[in-house]
Write an enzyme that holds these catalytic residues in place. Structure first.
Site, PDB file in Angstrom:
ATOM      1  N   LYS A  13       9.895 -11.826  34.976  1.00 37.57           N
ATOM      2  CA  LYS A  13      10.348 -12.813  33.987  1.00 37.57           C
ATOM      3  C   LYS A  13      11.489 -12.247  33.132  1.00 37.57           C
ATOM      4  O   LYS A  13      12.521 -12.880  32.960  1.00 37.57           O
ATOM      5  CB  LYS A  13       9.191 -13.220  33.054  1.00 37.57           C
ATOM      6  CG  LYS A  13       7.963 -13.759  33.772  1.00 37.57           C
ATOM      7  CD  LYS A  13       6.859 -14.140  32.805  1.00 37.57           C
ATOM      8  CE  LYS A  13       6.250 -12.984  32.017  1.00 37.57           C
ATOM      9  NZ  LYS A  13       5.511 -11.992  32.806  1.00 37.57           N
ATOM     10  N   ARG A  88       1.650 -18.847  26.481  1.00 41.66           N
ATOM     11  CA  ARG A  88       0.659 -18.079  27.232  1.00 41.66           C
ATOM     12  C   ARG A  88      -0.727 -18.677  27.120  1.00 41.66           C
ATOM     13  O   ARG A  88      -1.676 -18.136  27.678  1.00 41.66           O
ATOM     14  CB  ARG A  88       0.603 -16.665  26.669  1.00 41.66           C
ATOM     15  CG  ARG A  88       1.409 -15.663  27.472  1.00 41.66           C
ATOM     16  CD  ARG A  88       1.309 -14.366  26.708  1.00 41.66           C
ATOM     17  NE  ARG A  88       1.385 -13.238  27.564  1.00 41.66           N
ATOM     18  CZ  ARG A  88       2.495 -12.539  27.759  1.00 41.66           C
ATOM     19  NH1 ARG A  88       3.616 -12.909  27.205  1.00 41.66           N
ATOM     20  NH2 ARG A  88       2.462 -11.471  28.513  1.00 41.66           N
ATOM     21  N   ARG A 127       8.291   0.895  36.276  1.00 44.21           N
ATOM     22  CA  ARG A 127       9.237   0.334  35.301  1.00 44.21           C
ATOM     23  C   ARG A 127       9.547   1.345  34.184  1.00 44.21           C
ATOM     24  O   ARG A 127       8.681   2.041  33.697  1.00 44.21           O
ATOM     25  CB  ARG A 127       8.629  -0.923  34.682  1.00 44.21           C
ATOM     26  CG  ARG A 127       9.385  -1.408  33.463  1.00 44.21           C
ATOM     27  CD  ARG A 127       8.984  -2.780  33.034  1.00 44.21           C
ATOM     28  NE  ARG A 127       7.573  -2.910  32.732  1.00 44.21           N
ATOM     29  CZ  ARG A 127       6.987  -4.069  32.496  1.00 44.21           C
ATOM     30  NH1 ARG A 127       7.695  -5.183  32.558  1.00 44.21           N
ATOM     31  NH2 ARG A 127       5.717  -4.128  32.226  1.00 44.21           N
ATOM     32  N   ARG A 161       6.626   1.692  28.697  1.00 42.26           N
ATOM     33  CA  ARG A 161       5.845   0.907  27.740  1.00 42.26           C
ATOM     34  C   ARG A 161       4.424   1.447  27.645  1.00 42.26           C
ATOM     35  O   ARG A 161       3.798   1.733  28.669  1.00 42.26           O
ATOM     36  CB  ARG A 161       5.802  -0.560  28.195  1.00 42.26           C
ATOM     37  CG  ARG A 161       6.950  -1.346  27.627  1.00 42.26           C
ATOM     38  CD  ARG A 161       7.061  -2.728  28.175  1.00 42.26           C
ATOM     39  NE  ARG A 161       5.833  -3.502  28.221  1.00 42.26           N
ATOM     40  CZ  ARG A 161       5.778  -4.746  28.660  1.00 42.26           C
ATOM     41  NH1 ARG A 161       6.875  -5.339  29.091  1.00 42.26           N
ATOM     42  NH2 ARG A 161       4.645  -5.404  28.687  1.00 42.26           N
ATOM     43  N   ARG A 172      -4.422  -6.947  31.061  1.00 43.52           N
ATOM     44  CA  ARG A 172      -3.334  -7.943  30.985  1.00 43.52           C
ATOM     45  C   ARG A 172      -3.455  -8.962  32.123  1.00 43.52           C
ATOM     46  O   ARG A 172      -3.206 -10.151  31.931  1.00 43.52           O
ATOM     47  CB  ARG A 172      -1.966  -7.240  31.016  1.00 43.52           C
ATOM     48  CG  ARG A 172      -1.657  -6.550  29.681  1.00 43.52           C
ATOM     49  CD  ARG A 172      -0.561  -5.517  29.791  1.00 43.52           C
ATOM     50  NE  ARG A 172       0.699  -6.031  30.236  1.00 43.52           N
ATOM     51  CZ  ARG A 172       1.672  -5.287  30.763  1.00 43.52           C
ATOM     52  NH1 ARG A 172       1.519  -3.971  30.883  1.00 43.52           N
ATOM     53  NH2 ARG A 172       2.806  -5.838  31.147  1.00 43.52           N
TER      54      ARG A 172
HETATM   55  P1  AP5 Z   1       9.944  -7.401  34.526  1.00 44.95           P
HETATM   56  O1  AP5 Z   1      11.095  -8.320  34.612  1.00 44.95           O
HETATM   57  O2  AP5 Z   1       9.922  -6.393  33.435  1.00 44.95           O
HETATM   58  O3  AP5 Z   1       8.571  -8.237  34.556  1.00 44.95           O
HETATM   59  P2  AP5 Z   1       7.947  -9.226  33.496  1.00 44.95           P
HETATM   60  O4  AP5 Z   1       7.456 -10.422  34.226  1.00 44.95           O
HETATM   61  O5  AP5 Z   1       8.886  -9.457  32.362  1.00 44.95           O
HETATM   62  O6  AP5 Z   1       6.682  -8.368  33.086  1.00 44.95           O
HETATM   63  P3  AP5 Z   1       6.065  -7.933  31.701  1.00 44.95           P
HETATM   64  O7  AP5 Z   1       5.118  -6.820  32.042  1.00 44.95           O
HETATM   65  O8  AP5 Z   1       7.102  -7.661  30.661  1.00 44.95           O
HETATM   66  O9  AP5 Z   1       5.277  -9.207  31.322  1.00 44.95           O
HETATM   67  P4  AP5 Z   1       4.114  -9.348  30.407  1.00 44.95           P
HETATM   68  O10 AP5 Z   1       4.037 -10.816  30.365  1.00 44.95           O
HETATM   69  O11 AP5 Z   1       2.878  -8.637  30.759  1.00 44.95           O
HETATM   70  O12 AP5 Z   1       4.583  -8.584  29.061  1.00 44.95           O
HETATM   71  P5  AP5 Z   1       5.220  -9.095  27.688  1.00 44.95           P
HETATM   72  O13 AP5 Z   1       6.189  -8.078  27.251  1.00 44.95           O
HETATM   73  O14 AP5 Z   1       5.631 -10.500  27.747  1.00 44.95           O
HETATM   74  O15 AP5 Z   1       9.819  -6.671  35.939  1.00 44.95           O
HETATM   75  C1  AP5 Z   1       8.881  -5.611  36.140  1.00 44.95           C
HETATM   76  C2  AP5 Z   1       9.543  -4.481  36.977  1.00 44.95           C
HETATM   77  O16 AP5 Z   1       9.767  -4.985  38.291  1.00 44.95           O
HETATM   78  C3  AP5 Z   1      10.900  -4.022  36.433  1.00 44.95           C
HETATM   79  O17 AP5 Z   1      10.976  -2.634  36.544  1.00 44.95           O
HETATM   80  C4  AP5 Z   1      11.932  -4.705  37.348  1.00 44.95           C
HETATM   81  O18 AP5 Z   1      13.045  -3.867  37.556  1.00 44.95           O
HETATM   82  C5  AP5 Z   1      11.160  -4.881  38.655  1.00 44.95           C
HETATM   83  N1  AP5 Z   1      11.484  -6.134  39.336  1.00 44.95           N
HETATM   84  C6  AP5 Z   1      11.634  -7.360  38.773  1.00 44.95           C
HETATM   85  N2  AP5 Z   1      11.910  -8.282  39.722  1.00 44.95           N
HETATM   86  C7  AP5 Z   1      11.927  -7.619  40.910  1.00 44.95           C
HETATM   87  C8  AP5 Z   1      12.163  -8.044  42.267  1.00 44.95           C
HETATM   88  N3  AP5 Z   1      12.430  -9.319  42.585  1.00 44.95           N
HETATM   89  N4  AP5 Z   1      12.096  -7.092  43.231  1.00 44.95           N
HETATM   90  C9  AP5 Z   1      11.810  -5.790  42.913  1.00 44.95           C
HETATM   91  N5  AP5 Z   1      11.603  -5.342  41.643  1.00 44.95           N
HETATM   92  C10 AP5 Z   1      11.656  -6.260  40.654  1.00 44.95           C
HETATM   93  O19 AP5 Z   1       3.936  -9.051  26.703  1.00 44.95           O
HETATM   94  C11 AP5 Z   1       3.354  -7.838  26.304  1.00 44.95           C
HETATM   95  C12 AP5 Z   1       2.183  -8.130  25.368  1.00 44.95           C
HETATM   96  O20 AP5 Z   1       2.643  -8.822  24.199  1.00 44.95           O
HETATM   97  C13 AP5 Z   1       1.082  -9.028  25.931  1.00 44.95           C
HETATM   98  O21 AP5 Z   1       0.152  -8.298  26.711  1.00 44.95           O
HETATM   99  C14 AP5 Z   1       0.476  -9.603  24.658  1.00 44.95           C
HETATM  100  O22 AP5 Z   1      -0.379  -8.674  24.037  1.00 44.95           O
HETATM  101  C15 AP5 Z   1       1.682  -9.797  23.767  1.00 44.95           C
HETATM  102  N6  AP5 Z   1       2.301 -11.117  23.892  1.00 44.95           N
HETATM  103  C16 AP5 Z   1       3.555 -11.417  24.334  1.00 44.95           C
HETATM  104  N7  AP5 Z   1       3.783 -12.728  24.318  1.00 44.95           N
HETATM  105  C17 AP5 Z   1       2.644 -13.318  23.854  1.00 44.95           C
HETATM  106  C18 AP5 Z   1       2.252 -14.637  23.636  1.00 44.95           C
HETATM  107  N8  AP5 Z   1       3.078 -15.681  23.892  1.00 44.95           N
HETATM  108  N9  AP5 Z   1       0.990 -14.880  23.183  1.00 44.95           N
HETATM  109  C19 AP5 Z   1       0.146 -13.868  22.901  1.00 44.95           C
HETATM  110  N10 AP5 Z   1       0.450 -12.561  23.090  1.00 44.95           N
HETATM  111  C20 AP5 Z   1       1.705 -12.285  23.568  1.00 44.95           C
END
Ligand code: AP5
Length: 227
Positions: A13, A88, A127, A161, A172
């Site tokens: 994402k 979410r 990552r 991270r 998660r």
């Molecule tokens: P990346 O693009 O970083 O993946 P992502 O989907 O953004 O994954 P996240 O782990 O950031 O999502 P998340 O939803 O768990 O965390 P968030 O920060 O939102 O890609 C991952 C890796 O793969 C990278 O190294 C990239 O290079 C590689 N890659 C990507 N695409 C590829 C492809 N096609 N082929 C090969 N490699 C590829 O949330 C963190 C925490 O914050 C949550 O756990 C929660 O506690 C809190 N939080 C955030 N938002 C909310 C909310 N709305 N409500 C409540 N709590 C929240």
């Protein structure tokens, strides 16, 4: 253009939202990045969110919804936004609808990046990001051009991270399956829901997302001064 990128942890994402932001010049809103900035700054919200994020759980809806409402009022969202990590939960999706209705706006597309769990684990494990500018990389799939040097700012310091450890990642996934997956039927019931193969190469995923955006009538390139 107001769009949502949905998907489990590691689906891509954030990676794709940044590509779209550069292409379409609309606001990119990553609630996870915003929360990490709050934690780093030691704000009240950051202090409330820190232990929840470290446990792999979701931060309470009321805190997140307030944070998002404030972010949507910023100038870079005037001509639209790409949401990554929000909503979410169903209450978050409902709150977003209410905010958009108040501004007489709507959602153009909700796009789910579909990726198998074993691939998600591999992506999260490899990552890392630049400690200076935050540019994201992957040891195998998206390495720096020159080993140990950030492509964007030249820094040689990188970070992982804290919630990317195996125990938290498992939590998660559980949070995603129990609390976030139910928003898929919420959007499927409307005519704005699309799925993209998130297992494909980075560029192919970007192309598939842009094909969806063309289909829903987003111009190929939004003017550079569009916000
Ligand atoms: P990346 O693009 O970083 O993946 P992502 O989907 O953004 O994954 P996240 O782990 O950031 O999502 P998340 O939803 O768990 O965390 P968030 O920060 O939102 O890609 C991952 C890796 O793969 C990278 O190294 C990239 O290079 C590689 N890659 C990507 N695409 C590829 C492809 N096609 N082929 C090969 N490699 C590829 O949330 C963190 C925490 O914050 C949550 O756990 C929660 O506690 C809190 N939080 C955030 N938002 C909310 C909310 N709305 N409500 C409540 N709590 C929240």
């Amino acid at each position: 253009m107001n769009i949502i990128l949905l998907g489990p942890p590691g689906a891509g994402k954030g990676t794709q939202a940044k590509v779209l932001q550069e292409h379409y010049h609309v606001g990119q809103i990553a609630t996870g990045d915003m929360l990490r900035a709050e934690v780093k700054a030691g704000t009240k919200l950051g202090m409330a969110a820190k232990s929840i994020m470290e446990a792999g759980a979701l931060v309470p809806d009321d805190l997140i919804i307030d944070m998002l409402a404030h972010r949507l009022s910023k100038p870079d969202c005037r001509h639209g936004f790409i949401l990554d990590g929000f909503p979410r939960t169903v209450p978050q999706a409902e709150a977003l609808d209410a905010m958009l209705a108040e501004q007489k706006q709507d959602l153009r597309a909700v796009i789910l990046l579909k990726v198998d769990e074993d691939v998600l684990i591999e992506r999260i494990a490899g990552r890392f990001s630049c400690a200076q500018c935050g540019a994201g990389y992957h040891e195998t799939f998206q390495p720096t051009a020159k080993a140990g040097v950030c492509d964007k700012c030249g820094s040689t310091e990188f970070v992982h991270r804290p919630d990317d450890n195996p125990v938290t990642v498992k939590q998660r996934f559980t949070a995603y399956n129990q609390q976030t997956a139910p928003i898929v039927p919420y959007y499927q019931a409307r005519n704005i829901y699309y799925e993209v193969d998130g297992m494909a190469d980075l560029d192919d995923v970007s192309n598939a997302i842009e094909a969806v955006l063309r289909k829903v009538g987003v111009p190929a390139q939004v003017a550079e001064d569009a916000g």
